[in-house]
Design a protein around this motif. Structure first.
Motif, PDB file in Angstrom:
ATOM      1  N   ARG A   1       1.051  -0.971   0.459  1.00  0.00           N
ATOM      2  CA  ARG A   1      -0.327   0.236   0.046  1.00  0.00           C
ATOM      3  C   ARG A   1       0.748   1.177  -0.046  1.00  0.00           C
ATOM      4  O   ARG A   1       1.717   1.125   0.886  1.00  0.00           O
TER       5      ARG A   1
ATOM      6  N   VAL B   1       1.060   4.782   1.070  1.00  0.00           N
ATOM      7  CA  VAL B   1       1.062   5.024   2.028  1.00  0.00           C
ATOM      8  C   VAL B   1       1.292   6.633   2.691  1.00  0.00           C
ATOM      9  O   VAL B   1       2.922   6.828   1.845  1.00  0.00           O
TER      10      VAL B   1
ATOM     11  N   GLY C   1      -2.044   6.606   6.250  1.00  0.00           N
ATOM     12  CA  GLY C   1      -3.439   5.896   5.081  1.00  0.00           C
ATOM     13  C   GLY C   1      -2.139   6.980   3.819  1.00  0.00           C
ATOM     14  O   GLY C   1      -1.848   8.217   4.065  1.00  0.00           O
ATOM     15  N   PRO C   2      -3.400   7.320   3.097  1.00  0.00           N
ATOM     16  CA  PRO C   2      -3.443   7.668   2.064  1.00  0.00           C
ATOM     17  C   PRO C   2      -3.397   8.814   1.827  1.00  0.00           C
ATOM     18  O   PRO C   2      -4.496   8.927   2.937  1.00  0.00           O
TER      19      PRO C   2
END
Ligand code: ZN
Length: 386
Positions: free
Chosen positions: A15, A17, A30-31
């Motif tokens: 992911r 992020v 998180g993004p």
């Protein structure tokens, strides 16, 4: 109030992020995280982030890192090796300065915590321990260092060492060491009486160097597991090297693996180049914690090593025949989460609330980083960039 925002990071699961840090811990992962204009932002440029490395076995008092190259001197016996080591160490900078140089080198690779064995014996006394404690104090904000009082010259064969071990624990070493109870001291019960007695009395942990091979080494492991279980010291006892586990297979291996798992005895390996060593996957299947350490780094014992735990994970995978991604990631876990747990530390995880200690580097995945460790790294310890 966010202290720092790292953008464009890639987590081990792939992911993309941002990582926001508050008080040295991950506040959000998180993004597209936002920060106010005053927050320092660091663009990681798509680098992979891995948890900070933990070296489960190092010798800070022995290394020549920071010194001119010392050609290796062959020795015909352990006693000869010990004498050669003392002669070489007498010619180089004091222990505290060499320990400092080695800590600086491994910190730059991304190591954030370590367990260092430190020689104590009747002639050395506590001089090495006090010198390494001086270096530890200097690095206290950057490196968690746990110290093992290590009877390198034996306990029973080096009279006075039992008292020195006791004094070392009283002075601040957290772990009682031991070495080849039968092979070096010739009296397994006598040796283990001292080690386990002291740990039980003082509430210390245990980490025993066990080089004895074959059936003799397996017998020692069974004794250590039985004593650990009897004293309820599970998760506080480790055996380093345990080469015998690489000498046996089948029912013998399964039997000792079950005993180690049942007692909560962990095994440390550095995957040495010249001998059999523990079968990591088989031990794990039985529930044995197996963790990694560098052991000797450029010292009187061998010329190899730079202290990089990612390179150590590569060597462990290389010697173990790990080819698949999950196997390579498992070698990395031995140098991160498994080593942290063996040392009783908070596992280094890339999760909200955990200490923001990580290494950012150019690799697609953790497996790729282990297979070919990149040299360039951004090291972050509790949110600070080094
Ligand atoms: Zn060692």
């Amino acid at each position: 109030m966010i202290d720092r925002l790292f953008t464009n990071a890639v987590l081990p699961d792939g992911r993309s992020v941002d990582l926001s840090i508050r008080d040295g811990r991950f506040a959000a992962i998180g993004p597209d995280l936002s920060a106010d204009a005053a927050t320092e932002t660091v663009d990681l440029g798509g680098k992979l982030v891995l948890p900070g490395f933990v070296d489960g076995h190092i010798h800070l008092d022995k290394s020549f890192v920071g010194e001119p190259w010392q050609p290796h001197r062959p020795a015909a016996s352990l006693r000869e090796r010990l004498a050669a080591e003392k002669a070489l160490l007498a010619k180089v900078r004091p222990t505290a300065q060499r320990a400092d140089a080695l800590i600086a080198q491994v910190a730059a690779f991304g190591t954030v915590a370590m367990r260092s064995h430190v020689d104590v014996d009747a002639t050395t006394g506590l001089s090495h321990l006090h010198a390494v404690m001086e270096a530890r104090e200097k690095w206290r904000d950057r490196m968690d260092i746990e110290l093992v009082a290590f009877p390198q010259a034996g306990i029973l064969t080096c009279p006075g060492t039992a008292d020195i071990l006791e004094a070392a624990i009283a002075d601040g070493a957290e772990v009682v060491g031991g070495i080849d109870p039968e092979g070096m001291d010739g009296d397994s019960d006598g040796h283990l009486d001292v080690v386990f007695g002291l740990a039980d009395r003082r509430g210390a942990k245990i980490d025993i160097h066990l080089h004895e091979g074959g059936a003799g080494g397996i017998a020692q492991l069974h004794r250590i597991a039985a004593r650990t279980k009897a004293l309820g010291l599970g998760e506080r006892v480790a055996v380093s090297h345990a080469y015998a586990l690489g000498d046996v297979d089948g029912a013998v291996l399964d039997g000792i693996a079950r005993a180690l798992a049942d007692a909560g005895v962990a095994i440390m390996t550095n995957a040495p180049g010249d001998r059999a060593f523990p079968p990591i996957l088989r031990l794990r299947e039985h529930g044995v914690r197996v963790f990694a350490g560098n052991d000797n780094i450029r010292d009187a014992w061998w010329p190899y090593g730079n202290g990089d735990m990612l390179q150590r994970a590569m060597l462990i995978g290389y010697r173990s025949g790990f080819y698949r991604d999950e196997e390579l990631a498992g070698a990395l876990a031995m140098a991160t989460e498994e080593a942290a747990r063996a040392l009783g530390l908070e596992p280094p995880r890339l999760e909200v609330g955990m200490a923001a200690s990580f290494v950012a580097l150019e690799a697609d995945t953790p497996a790729a980083a282990v297979a070919a460790p990149p040299a360039d790294r951004v090291v972050v310890h509790r949110g600070r960039v080094f």
